[in-house]
Design an enzyme around this catalytic site. Structure first.
Site, short mmCIF file in Angstrom:
data_model
loop_
_atom_site.label_atom_id
_atom_site.label_comp_id
_atom_site.label_asym_id
_atom_site.label_seq_id
_atom_site.Cartn_x
_atom_site.Cartn_y
_atom_site.Cartn_z
N GLU A 31 1.01 -1.10 -0.15
CA GLU A 31 0.10 0.12 -0.10
C GLU A 31 0.82 1.39 0.18
O GLU A 31 1.72 1.32 0.75
CB GLU A 31 -1.05 -0.07 1.40
N SER A 65 -26.26 9.12 -14.56
CA SER A 65 -25.85 8.11 -13.67
C SER A 65 -26.82 7.92 -13.15
O SER A 65 -28.01 8.36 -12.25
CB SER A 65 -25.03 9.01 -12.56
N SER A 123 -14.17 2.90 -7.10
CA SER A 123 -15.04 3.18 -8.31
C SER A 123 -14.60 4.15 -9.23
O SER A 123 -15.03 4.21 -10.19
CB SER A 123 -16.52 3.69 -7.46
N SER A 124 -13.92 5.16 -8.72
CA SER A 124 -13.59 6.20 -9.47
C SER A 124 -12.47 5.78 -10.57
O SER A 124 -12.82 6.00 -11.68
CB SER A 124 -12.89 7.37 -8.73
N GLU A 156 -7.51 11.30 -13.29
CA GLU A 156 -7.84 11.36 -11.85
C GLU A 156 -7.08 12.59 -11.28
O GLU A 156 -7.36 13.47 -10.43
CB GLU A 156 -7.59 10.06 -11.30
N ASP A 168 -4.85 1.45 -9.39
CA ASP A 168 -6.26 1.19 -9.26
C ASP A 168 -6.78 1.09 -10.72
O ASP A 168 -7.28 0.15 -11.14
CB ASP A 168 -7.11 2.19 -8.70
#
Ligand code: GLA
Length: 383
Positions: A31, A65, A123-124, A156, A168
């Protein structure tokens, strides 16, 4: 869910869309190492966003959305960040594609999914990569998978303001069923490891909190790591990132460091080493060793990197004290979201019951729990 998104699209836009899904991710260990050019060990999961997308002849961007019950319509030639936070992930992708000198005409898009928001399951990233993948198909942009990943990461940075690493977006695109990815975030070479989870389960415990600090502190950590590098560079001009640094190098120059920056760098150097040890344990099928390393990661994230929070610590403590969880730690950027737990299959229910009850008793929060499986990355569906 796929069918629902498709029929929503058809009823709103009256045309036949391309359907694709982009998954969220877990990360087993490693991480805050990605933006330090280290290693990570993520996998794409059975929670995803579904997209229904088609060209229109109106020079308009029309996004819906489904989950937020919200929509936006903009001219395609005026790309800039807007008030609606969710739309910026999509606009950010278009902005990057344009920067690459490629052109996009009018697009209609309906999306929705089951990746819990703010739970640290990316999720992004799924929103960015899925949309970029769809545009690449629709407009025949000729982008490679890696270009899709990289432009999504930049989206992002520029439209969400988070200077994230590459993990990600990479996982959402390159993930494969039942495999974890050992990604070298410097060379972007990767190896797929089968994850033999026959007797175990991956259980995510969702703190159901997301502290507002998350993105500002994330960017601060990045700066702190860069500060550490600039100190060490004076002594070791050839180093480029914390990937090149050893604990000995850090210890030798400790007095030149601000103590906070020192702790941050120490964590990253240790975490990289831990990941390599964890991969060896995985190869030997020693999940108990792997689990111990996960607990150590949590301690480092809590005490040295300081990106945990009280709710995450409570969950890891519950897991540790239960004596039935092989490994548990906070996952992702931190300051909320989920813990990832490796639990023996026949003890999973007992753990979930215990953790839910104890977490509620301490925090008053009803804890969502997700038992995840590892599924393929972004892909087009024929439905
Ligand atoms: C977030 C970022 C990733 C990574 C993790 C921490 O998920 O988007 O790039 O840095 O935090 O490992």
């Amino acid at each position: 869910m796929e069918k629902a998104i498709k029929s929503k699209f058809e009823s709103v836009f009256m045309s036949e869309p391309l359907i694709l899904i982009a998954p969220g991710r877990i990360n087993l260990i490693g991480e805050h190492t990605d933006y330090n050019e280290g290693f990570v060990l993520p996998a794409s999961i059975d929670k995803h966003i579904v997209f229904a997308v088609a060209k229109n002849n109106e020079s308009l961007l029309r996004f819906v959305s489904n989950d937020l019950n919200d929509e936006i319509e903009l001219p395609v030639d005026k790309i800039e960040p807007v008030e609606k936070h969710w739309a910026n992930y999509l606009l950010g992708v278009i902005a990057q594609i344009k920067k690459m000198g490629k052109s996009i005409a009018g697009v209609d898009c309906v999306f929705g999914g089951n990746i819990p928001l703010g739970a640290g399951l990316s999720s992004s990233a799924a929103l960015e990569t899925g949309f970029a993948y769809a545009l690449n198909e629709l407009f025949q942009l000729g982008l490679t998978k890696l270009e899709i990943v990289q432009l999504s990461q930049k989206a992002e940075h520029e439209y969400a303001g988070v200077k994230c690493g590459i993990m990600d977006q990479f996982t959402s695109v390159f993930g494969q069923k039942d495999k974890v990815i050992r990604l070298d975030c410097r060379s972007l070479e990767y190896e797929l490891f089968p994850l033999k989870l026959d007797e175990f389960k991956i259980i995510l415990c969702d703190t159901h909190v997301k502290h507002t600090l998350a993105s500002s502190e994330y960017n601060t950590r990045r700066h702190e790591c860069e500060e550490g590098i600039s100190i060490l560079k004076k002594h070791y001009p050839s180093i480029h990132s914390l990937r090149d640094v050893t604990l000995e190098m850090l210890e030798k120059h400790k007095t030149e460091f601000n103590p906070v920056v020192f702790k941050r760098c120490k964590f990253v150097v240790e975490e990289n080493k831990r990941l390599l040890d964890a991969c060896e344990a995985l190869a030997r099928n020693e999940l108990n060793v792997f689990g111990k390393l996960m607990y150590q990661t949590h301690d480092g994230l809590k005490n040295d990197y300081e990106v945990s929070c009280k709710e995450l610590d409570i969950l890891v403590d519950i897991a540790k004290e239960s004596g039935i969880v092989l490994g548990s730690r906070m996952m992702g950027g931190g300051f909320g979201g989920c813990t990832i737990n490796i639990v023996e299959k026949d003890k999973a229910l007992a753990f979930i019951e215990k953790a839910t009850k104890e977490y509620k008793a301490i925090t008053g929060i009803d804890m969502p729990v997700y038992q995840v499986s590892i599924e393929q990355g972004t892909n087009i569906l024929k439905i």
